[in-house]
Design an enzyme around this catalytic site. Structure first.
Site, PDB file in Angstrom:
ATOM      1  N   ARG A  46      31.255  34.163  42.953  1.00  0.00           N
ATOM      2  CA  ARG A  46      30.104  34.641  43.724  1.00  0.00           C
ATOM      3  C   ARG A  46      28.901  33.737  43.488  1.00  0.00           C
ATOM      4  NH1 ARG A  46      26.083  38.573  42.624  1.00  0.00           N
ATOM      5  NH2 ARG A  46      27.256  39.388  40.853  1.00  0.00           N
ATOM      6  N   TYR A  98      20.547  34.260  70.562  1.00  0.00           N
ATOM      7  CA  TYR A  98      21.827  34.916  70.289  1.00  0.00           C
ATOM      8  C   TYR A  98      21.611  36.410  70.026  1.00  0.00           C
ATOM      9  CZ  TYR A  98      25.755  36.318  67.273  1.00  0.00           C
ATOM     10  OH  TYR A  98      26.804  36.996  66.693  1.00  0.00           O
ATOM     11  N   ASP A 170      18.765  27.004  64.993  1.00  0.00           N
ATOM     12  CA  ASP A 170      20.188  27.284  65.100  1.00  0.00           C
ATOM     13  C   ASP A 170      20.810  26.151  65.914  1.00  0.00           C
ATOM     14  OD1 ASP A 170      22.752  28.188  65.873  1.00  0.00           O
ATOM     15  OD2 ASP A 170      22.127  30.283  65.783  1.00  0.00           O
ATOM     16  N   LYS A 195      32.318  28.651  64.897  1.00  0.00           N
ATOM     17  CA  LYS A 195      32.411  28.050  66.221  1.00  0.00           C
ATOM     18  C   LYS A 195      32.925  26.609  66.142  1.00  0.00           C
ATOM     19  CE  LYS A 195      30.488  31.922  67.665  1.00  0.00           C
ATOM     20  NZ  LYS A 195      29.970  32.584  66.474  1.00  0.00           N
TER      21      LYS A 195
END
Length: 377
Positions: A46, A98, A170, A195
């Site tokens: 983590r 988005y 972005d 993506k």
């Protein structure tokens, strides 16, 4: 080093210990600590993992950035950046954005007493007009999802720099193959690694890239505390996908250019959104800041019945959420990516019930065009 060489050799891609041509999967949650009094780089996944770190270095290198921070999803990456804001801060965001980002802003920022303003992307002066004394962040997405609105990255970043405001972009649609916002003055770049970076529709991931030491440490600390780290298998798959980024982007963009032109001439299509078209608002700005037009486009049909008929008749594209895979993907923003918005908010952003988004894949373009044309009849 040119971009296609950089994609393969611009970051550590050979395992130092074994010489393996692929970075190994260190599938471990914890690491043996030989000396409790000594500082050890890896202790618990983590906090950090060698495989995940290798992927972070790859994306950072392609974005000409110093630091890469991987997350379990694109939305997790976006959230981590927005959490740099504090109570009573103000953020300015592009109007066309988005749907996931929109939902975070309108559903969560109010809870933290953070103000927000959405602004029409062009001209850049629009952004300056809404800046307040408490404005701490400017958030761009260019080209935007799904109507591919353009923001002048350099101009908006210059405005922000004068006022000591953090800038975020972005860069999912363009990828570092076609656009590098850090080079244009942006402080933080975000990617949905799900993506184009991965490109095979088999990973969910997010990545943040920055050159700012302080912001990097703040984002890393947030990820550690909130636990949104990317898994080892997904990090490895993403690295594998990145190696073919160049050839995938070139082929899919080539297909998209031809398809945009064909759709633009089709009498059954009301409007096509793609930066390659001379009619696209902001095209000149886009060509100044990007090296290509990308492979995502959107188009409007006459009515909802035409949309339903079209989606039932196509045979090659996958119809569903997401984009950026090797396969062509058709999406319906009204109920998919932007389904969380009210009807009024969607219409304000030209996300109409007649709008279809097309993420063009690497299939034979003649087959795609034939299929799209028969479905439009």
């Amino acid at each position: 080093m040119n971009i296609n060489t950089k994609i393969i050799h611009g970051y550590p891609m050979i395992d130092e210990k074994t010489g393996a041509s692929s970075i190994p999967k260190i599938q471990a949650s914890t690491f043996h600590q030989k000396d409790l009094s000594a500082t050890q780089k890896y202790t618990y996944s983590r906090f950090g993992n060698p495989t995940v770190e290798a992927m972070e270095q790859a994306v950072a290198a392609l974005e000409n950035g110093e630091f890469g921070i991987a997350f379990s999803s694109g939305v997790a990456a976006i959230s981590s950046v927005l959490l740099l804001l504090s109570a009573r801060d103000h953020i300015v965001l592009c109007q066309n954005i988005y749907g996931g980002t929109y939902q975070i802003v309108v559903n969560l920022l109010d809870s933290f007493n953070i103000e927000y303003t959405f602004v029409e992307e062009m001209p850049a002066s629009n952004w300056e007009e809404v800046i307040k004394e408490n404005t701490k962040m400017i958030y761009m997405e260019t080209p935007s999802n799904p109507t591919l609105k353009i923001t002048d990255i350099q101009a908006v970043s210059a405005i922000a720099k004068e006022k000591d405001i953090i800038t975020v972009c972005d860069n999912t649609f363009m990828t570092p193959y076609y656009q590098n916002p850090l080079d244009l003055g942006v402080d933080i770049v975000i990617h949905s690694g799900t993506k184009f970076l991965n490109g095979h529709s088999d990973v969910v991931a997010g990545i943040v890239v920055t050159n700012d030491v302080i912001q990097n440490q703040r984002i890393v600390n947030q990820r550690t505390i909130l636990g949104g780290i990317l898994g080892v298998e997904d990090a490895w798959l993403l690295m594998r996908g990145i190696k073919t980024l160049g050839v995938r982007m070139e082929r899919s963009e080539y297909n998209a250019l031809l398809i945009s032109s064909v759709l633009n001439r089709n009498d059954n299509v009301k409007k096509v959104y793609h930066p390659s078209l001379n009619s696209h608002y902001g095209r000149k700005t886009h060509t100044r800041q990007a090296r290509g037009f990308g492979s995502v486009l959107s188009f409007e049909l006459e009515n909802v019945a035409a949309v339903e008929n079209f989606l039932q008749k196509v045979t090659i594209p996958l119809v569903g959420v997401s984009l950026g895979g090797v396969e062509t993907i058709l999406s319906y923003p009204w109920s998919m990516s932007h389904g969380g918005m009210t009807e009024e908010e969607k219409m304000t952003r030209q996300v109409t019930p007649e709008l279809i988004r097309l993420s063009v894949g690497i299939e034979d373009v003649a087959d795609l065009i034939m299929d799209l044309e028969q479905a439009l009849q």
